[in-house]
Design a protein around this motif. Structure first.
Motif, PDB file in Angstrom:
ATOM      1  N   LEU A 157       0.827  -1.197   0.000  1.00  0.00           N
ATOM      2  CA  LEU A 157       0.000   0.000   0.000  1.00  0.00           C
ATOM      3  C   LEU A 157       0.869   1.257   0.000  1.00  0.00           C
ATOM      4  CD1 LEU A 157      -2.836   1.273   0.177  1.00  0.00           C
ATOM      5  CD2 LEU A 157      -2.641   1.113   2.680  1.00  0.00           C
ATOM      6  N   LEU A 158       1.931   1.258   0.779  1.00  0.00           N
ATOM      7  CA  LEU A 158       2.846   2.407   0.831  1.00  0.00           C
ATOM      8  C   LEU A 158       3.419   2.712  -0.546  1.00  0.00           C
ATOM      9  CD1 LEU A 158       4.675   4.486   2.285  1.00  0.00           C
ATOM     10  CD2 LEU A 158       6.273   2.598   2.733  1.00  0.00           C
ATOM     11  N   HIS A 159       3.938   1.684  -1.238  1.00  0.00           N
ATOM     12  CA  HIS A 159       4.571   1.906  -2.541  1.00  0.00           C
ATOM     13  C   HIS A 159       3.545   2.267  -3.615  1.00  0.00           C
ATOM     14  CE1 HIS A 159       8.713   0.888  -1.533  1.00  0.00           C
ATOM     15  NE2 HIS A 159       8.199   0.013  -0.692  1.00  0.00           N
ATOM     16  N   THR A 160       2.345   1.733  -3.502  1.00  0.00           N
ATOM     17  CA  THR A 160       1.291   2.075  -4.470  1.00  0.00           C
ATOM     18  C   THR A 160       0.868   3.534  -4.308  1.00  0.00           C
ATOM     19  OG1 THR A 160       0.489  -0.218  -4.395  1.00  0.00           O
ATOM     20  CG2 THR A 160      -0.981   1.428  -5.344  1.00  0.00           C
ATOM     21  N   LEU A 161       0.723   3.989  -3.071  1.00  0.00           N
ATOM     22  CA  LEU A 161       0.351   5.389  -2.822  1.00  0.00           C
ATOM     23  C   LEU A 161       1.452   6.345  -3.273  1.00  0.00           C
ATOM     24  CD1 LEU A 161      -1.315   5.094   0.717  1.00  0.00           C
ATOM     25  CD2 LEU A 161      -2.462   5.461  -1.483  1.00  0.00           C
ATOM     26  N   LEU A 162       2.713   5.964  -3.052  1.00  0.00           N
ATOM     27  CA  LEU A 162       3.828   6.808  -3.492  1.00  0.00           C
ATOM     28  C   LEU A 162       3.894   6.875  -5.017  1.00  0.00           C
ATOM     29  CD1 LEU A 162       6.674   5.806  -0.996  1.00  0.00           C
ATOM     30  CD2 LEU A 162       5.538   8.027  -1.175  1.00  0.00           C
ATOM     31  N   LEU A 163       3.587   5.764  -5.674  1.00  0.00           N
ATOM     32  CA  LEU A 163       3.591   5.762  -7.136  1.00  0.00           C
ATOM     33  C   LEU A 163       2.444   6.605  -7.686  1.00  0.00           C
ATOM     34  CD1 LEU A 163       5.093   4.359  -9.572  1.00  0.00           C
ATOM     35  CD2 LEU A 163       3.142   2.803  -9.631  1.00  0.00           C
ATOM     36  N   ASN A 164       1.323   6.573  -7.020  1.00  0.00           N
ATOM     37  CA  ASN A 164       0.140   7.301  -7.475  1.00  0.00           C
ATOM     38  C   ASN A 164       0.340   8.817  -7.452  1.00  0.00           C
ATOM     39  OD1 ASN A 164      -2.665   7.243  -8.349  1.00  0.00           O
ATOM     40  ND2 ASN A 164      -3.150   8.112  -6.351  1.00  0.00           N
ATOM     41  N   ARG A 165       1.287   9.304  -6.650  1.00  0.00           N
ATOM     42  CA  ARG A 165       1.546  10.749  -6.575  1.00  0.00           C
ATOM     43  C   ARG A 165       2.430  11.236  -7.717  1.00  0.00           C
ATOM     44  NH1 ARG A 165       6.686  11.317  -4.674  1.00  0.00           N
ATOM     45  NH2 ARG A 165       6.448  13.529  -4.221  1.00  0.00           N
TER      46      ARG A 165
END
Length: 310
Positions: A157-165
């Motif tokens: 979830l952390l890496h997905t949210l960082l990628l989404n930004r």
């Protein structure tokens, strides 16, 4: 083009896959469909055999059944999308791409932590056999599985949210057969500095920690086994670890090759290594564990016998 979020004008990505040659698509489709069916069938038989045979109701097989279930989910996250791209649609939506990436990292790391838990189980069984039943009780086994599943989902979830930004401008062609973090970051037209820092710090810790746990467990196991006076005793002790060590070597060898390198060096040559830990290991796990394990082979024979008699 439809805007998916406020920071990106890309609404879909194009997955180039394993080959751009039209004549390769049908053979690749047949190959990966066969591998997928073998993976699902093999792991399903492992789960059914373990849950239907009272002799296999031990912590080792409890963890193995969850590993098989995770392998089914892991492969299903990747291969069906590949099969579609071989025959028709090579595009994947922005949301679909991030969703696939989320589950790839969550399930792949769950595999990793389950392998570490299985190594811990073998360590207790061989190095502290008199306390094995109390140490690896059912409540503790459930907690270990819960931890092995929950932490990878938080990591993903952390890496997905960082990628989404990140901002994705015009280039939406992914030189890969799945939505992986490194190829997606290379497409971004904004700074990926924070993403790379998190990958090299938190990502490395999450990836390396279970491997260190496995290494520690097997060092202690090796020391204990070498103290066993009889050759037969040593063989028996090592035989319970052989299957697990084979899977660990395949899984971590390919995963470290892909991810423990700078983003700039990530190339199409890493596709083969990615296939090993995403598709090949999940397919081979049932064979590795059943061919080298007498109790599991007996459980599978009982399962097949019951099905034939019905």
């Amino acid at each position: 083009m439809e805007r998916v979020n406020q920071t990106s004008s890309v609404s879909e990505f194009i997955l180039l896959g394993l080959s751009s040659q039209p004549e390769d698509q049908k053979p690749l489709f047949i190959l990966f469909l066969t591998m997928y069916l073998v993976t699902i069938t093999g792991n399903l038989f492992i789960i059914l055999a373990i849950h239907s045979d009272p002799q296999l109701q031990t912590p080792m097989y409890f963890f193995l059944s969850f590993l098989s279930f995770t392998d089914i989910c892991f492969t299903t996250t990747i291969v069906p999308r590949m099969l579609v791209s071989f025959l028709s649609e090579k595009t994947i939506s922005y949301a679909g791409c991030l969703t696939q990436m989320y589950f790839i990292y969550a399930l792949g790391n769950t595999d990793s932590y389950l392998l570490a838990v299985m190594a811990l189980d073998r360590y207790v069984a061989i190095c502290d056999p008199f306390h094995y039943v109390t140490t690896m009780n059912h409540h503790r086994c459930v907690l270990l599985v819960a931890f092995s599943c929950s932490l990878p989902h938080l990591h993903s979830l952390l890496h997905t949210l960082l990628l989404n930004r990140l901002t994705f401008c015009d280039n939406n062609v992914i030189h890969h057969f799945l939505c992986d973090l490194s190829p997606l970051m290379k497409l971004s037209c904004s700074s990926t500095f924070l993403n790379e820092i998190v990958i090299m710090s938190e990502g490395s810790v999450v990836l390396v920690t279970p491997f260190l746990c496995i290494t520690f467990s097997y060092i202690r196991i090796l020391i204990t086994v070498l103290k066993i006076p009889s050759a037969a005793g040593k063989r028996k002790a090592f035989s319970t670890c052989g299957s697990h060590l084979t899977v660990v070597t395949l899984f971590y060898g390919s995963i470290f090759y892909v991810y423990l390198q700078p983003l700039s060096t990530y190339t199409a040559r890493d596709h083969i290594a990615t296939l090993v830990y995403t598709v090949l290991t999940s397919m081979l796990n049932p064979f590795i564990y059943s061919l080298r394990n007498k109790d599991l082979k007996q459980g599978l024979r009982k399962l097949m016998g019951r099905r034939k008699s019905q």
